[in-house]
Scaffold this motif. Structure first.
Motif, short mmCIF file in Angstrom:
data_model
loop_
_atom_site.label_atom_id
_atom_site.label_comp_id
_atom_site.label_asym_id
_atom_site.label_seq_id
_atom_site.Cartn_x
_atom_site.Cartn_y
_atom_site.Cartn_z
N GLY A 37 39.19 -84.68 -37.42
CA GLY A 37 39.11 -83.24 -37.26
C GLY A 37 38.09 -82.85 -36.23
N ALA A 38 36.95 -83.57 -36.21
CA ALA A 38 35.90 -83.28 -35.23
C ALA A 38 36.40 -83.50 -33.81
N GLU A 39 37.15 -84.57 -33.60
CA GLU A 39 37.69 -84.85 -32.27
C GLU A 39 38.76 -83.84 -31.87
N LEU A 40 39.54 -83.39 -32.84
CA LEU A 40 40.54 -82.36 -32.55
C LEU A 40 39.86 -81.10 -32.02
N VAL A 41 38.74 -80.74 -32.63
CA VAL A 41 38.00 -79.56 -32.17
C VAL A 41 37.35 -79.83 -30.82
N GLU A 42 36.61 -80.94 -30.74
CA GLU A 42 35.81 -81.21 -29.54
C GLU A 42 36.67 -81.43 -28.30
N ARG A 43 37.78 -82.15 -28.45
CA ARG A 43 38.55 -82.56 -27.27
C ARG A 43 39.73 -81.65 -26.96
N TYR A 44 40.03 -80.72 -27.86
CA TYR A 44 41.18 -79.85 -27.61
C TYR A 44 40.92 -78.38 -27.95
N LEU A 45 40.60 -78.09 -29.20
CA LEU A 45 40.51 -76.70 -29.63
C LEU A 45 39.32 -75.97 -29.02
N ALA A 46 38.16 -76.62 -28.96
CA ALA A 46 36.99 -75.97 -28.36
C ALA A 46 37.20 -75.69 -26.86
N PRO A 47 37.71 -76.67 -26.07
CA PRO A 47 37.99 -76.35 -24.66
C PRO A 47 39.02 -75.23 -24.50
N LEU A 48 40.02 -75.21 -25.38
CA LEU A 48 41.03 -74.16 -25.29
C LEU A 48 40.41 -72.80 -25.59
N ALA A 49 39.61 -72.73 -26.65
CA ALA A 49 38.97 -71.46 -27.01
C ALA A 49 37.97 -71.01 -25.95
N ALA A 50 37.41 -71.98 -25.22
CA ALA A 50 36.41 -71.66 -24.20
C ALA A 50 37.03 -71.27 -22.86
N HIS A 51 38.35 -71.41 -22.73
CA HIS A 51 38.99 -71.05 -21.46
C HIS A 51 38.69 -69.58 -21.14
N GLU A 52 38.43 -69.29 -19.89
CA GLU A 52 37.96 -67.96 -19.51
C GLU A 52 38.90 -66.84 -19.94
N HIS A 53 40.20 -67.10 -19.96
CA HIS A 53 41.14 -66.05 -20.32
C HIS A 53 41.36 -65.93 -21.83
#
Length: 443
Positions: A97-113
């Motif tokens: 779960g931590a890797e799912l957040v760190e490597r995918y969900l967090a970068p997606l949520a951090a996208h400028e748009h």
């Protein structure tokens, strides 16, 4: 890259008033919905109750998923992240779960748009139409939605042209009793009841080491916890593990060799071996009726009182892990016109396709906006919450749901109707003996 450059032409819009689409929940499916709306050039806002995106996933960060990365990344999200310096994970590896957040969900949520449109710490308490309750029909579809949102101590309202409820079910567990209630006396022992998927070998180790823990539930959430507790018992003297199920066996953690997700099958095989070796004490056909506090040799404990195979039965334990599955919280939607199945509380057209008495994760037919529609125009429940009490949800299903929903909102009926979903065969078909909904983890 600008929002305009990412968008596709919109043939016809079903949205009113130029208002954004409201997404409830910034988990995997809510963020996927945002990526699809972004591609379509449709404005949106995401309202997330947690302090950050994917907060529910973060709560079971230590758990390894049984689906590989190839089934965990939404296609529109992948295309969006490809415009950044994001590195796509190996398709065949299994993340935690931590890797799912760190490597995918967090970068997606951090996208400028996307980041600029996420409101964290914002709990949606109710959804209705502006100035119109559920009883009024005149001009209903042309009236904006209104969402009442609590942010800290403040209560406010926002309007939206459409609503996608992707809030999930993780914070709405099923009761411990077989009748769906909390057992009598539960309020006296709340400190001894642990939510599903505790970090047994990590942050929660001190709570479980040298104590007797009873896991209630027959799904993969229970199985993951049982495996961790059995390992702890080998490392920490005095640690004991009991497993309570209300049926004759644990059908939902089958070790079928036909399961295309072998990591899922291996979970069932490992638990079966631990039971056979006596490392886990299986208490089957047990109906919980009452809990009462007790003092054990290791501190405050609890006695589970009920009936087993028609006879009174009690279990004295230190901890209870609630792994009984989840149900949708529908309280926020009381002013909307919903059409829900009266058994699993899923959208009525979807319910027969996901009935846990007939289907497993891999036998669900493709479905999209048509099966997810309600009498309330432009309102959809997507993701795990759309499955109601059925435990057979996989993330790839939720991604196809929101792709279809967003295409429909954009007026692209052809794309919305062209639903395609290829799920890994499970080799597990639940039967009537499997009982009610249990939680499955992790997709």
């Amino acid at each position: 890259m600008t929002l305009l450059e990412l968008s596709r032409p919109v043939r016809r819009t079903l949205l009113v008033g130029g208002l954004p689409v409201a997404i409830i929940g910034a988990g995997p499916v809510g963020l996927a919905a945002a990526a699809h709306l972004l591609e379509r050039g449709i404005d949106f806002r995401i309202y997330e109750a947690g302090a950050s995106a994917a907060s529910s996933v973060a709560s079971w960060a230590h758990v390894r998923l049984f689906s590989p990365w190839s089934l965990l990344i939404d296609p529109a999200a992948r295309r969006l992240l490809a415009t950044t310096d994001w590195v796509q994970p190996d398709a065949d590896s299994l993340p935690t779960g931590a890797e799912l957040v760190e490597r995918y969900l967090a970068p997606l949520a951090a996208h400028e748009h996307i980041a600029s449109r996420i409101h964290t710490g914002s709990t949606v308490e109710a959804v209705s139409r502006q100035g119109v309750d559920r009883t009024r029909s005149a001009a209903r579809s042309a009236t904006p939605f209104v969402l009442r949102i609590r942010t800290g101590a403040e209560l406010g309202e926002v309007t939206a042209s459409a609503v996608i409820d992707a809030s999930g079910t993780y914070t709405s567990p099923n009761g411990l009793s077989s009748n769906g209630f909390e057992p009598l006396g539960a309020e006296q022992v709340v400190d001894r009841i642990v939510p599903a998927l505790p970090d047994v070998l990590g942050s929660g180790r001190a709570r479980f080491a040298g104590r007797h823990t009873t896991v209630v539930g027959a799904g993969h959430s229970a199985a993951n916890t049982l495996i961790a507790l059995a390992q702890l018992a080998r490392e920490e003297p005095g640690t004991r593990v009991s497993w309570v199920v209300r049926n004759s066996g644990a059908a939902r953690v089958s070790a079928s060799p036909d399961d295309a997700l072998q990591a899922r099958a291996s979970i069932g095989a490992r638990v079966a071996a631990l039971v056979a070796d006596g490392e886990i004490s299986l208490v089957d056909r047990f109906e919980i009726a009452r809990l009462r506090p007790a003092v054990s040799t290791t501190g405050n404990g609890v006695v589970i009182v009920g009936v087993r195979r028609g006879e009174p039965f009690e279990i004295a334990t230190d901890n209870i892990v609630r792994a009984t599955g989840f149900r949708p919280d529908l309280s926020m939607l009381r002013e909307l016109r919903l059409e829900l199945d009266d058994i699993v509380e899923a959208p009525r057209r979807l319910a027969p396709m996901i009935d846990p008495n007939l289907h497993s994760c891999g036998t669900v037919e493709p479905h999209g906006f048509a099966e997810l529609r309600h009498p309330e125009p432009n309102f959809f429940i997507a993701g795990m919450k759309s499955y109601g009490r059925a435990p057979t949800f996989l993330l790839s299903t939720g991604y196809e749901q929101v792709r279809s929903i967003v295409a429909w909102l954009a007026g692209d009926v052809a794309a919305a109707s062209a639903v395609q979903l290829v799920l890994p065969a499970t080799g597990v078909c639940s039967t009537a003996d499997a009982g009610g909904a249990e939680g499955g983890c992790c997709a």
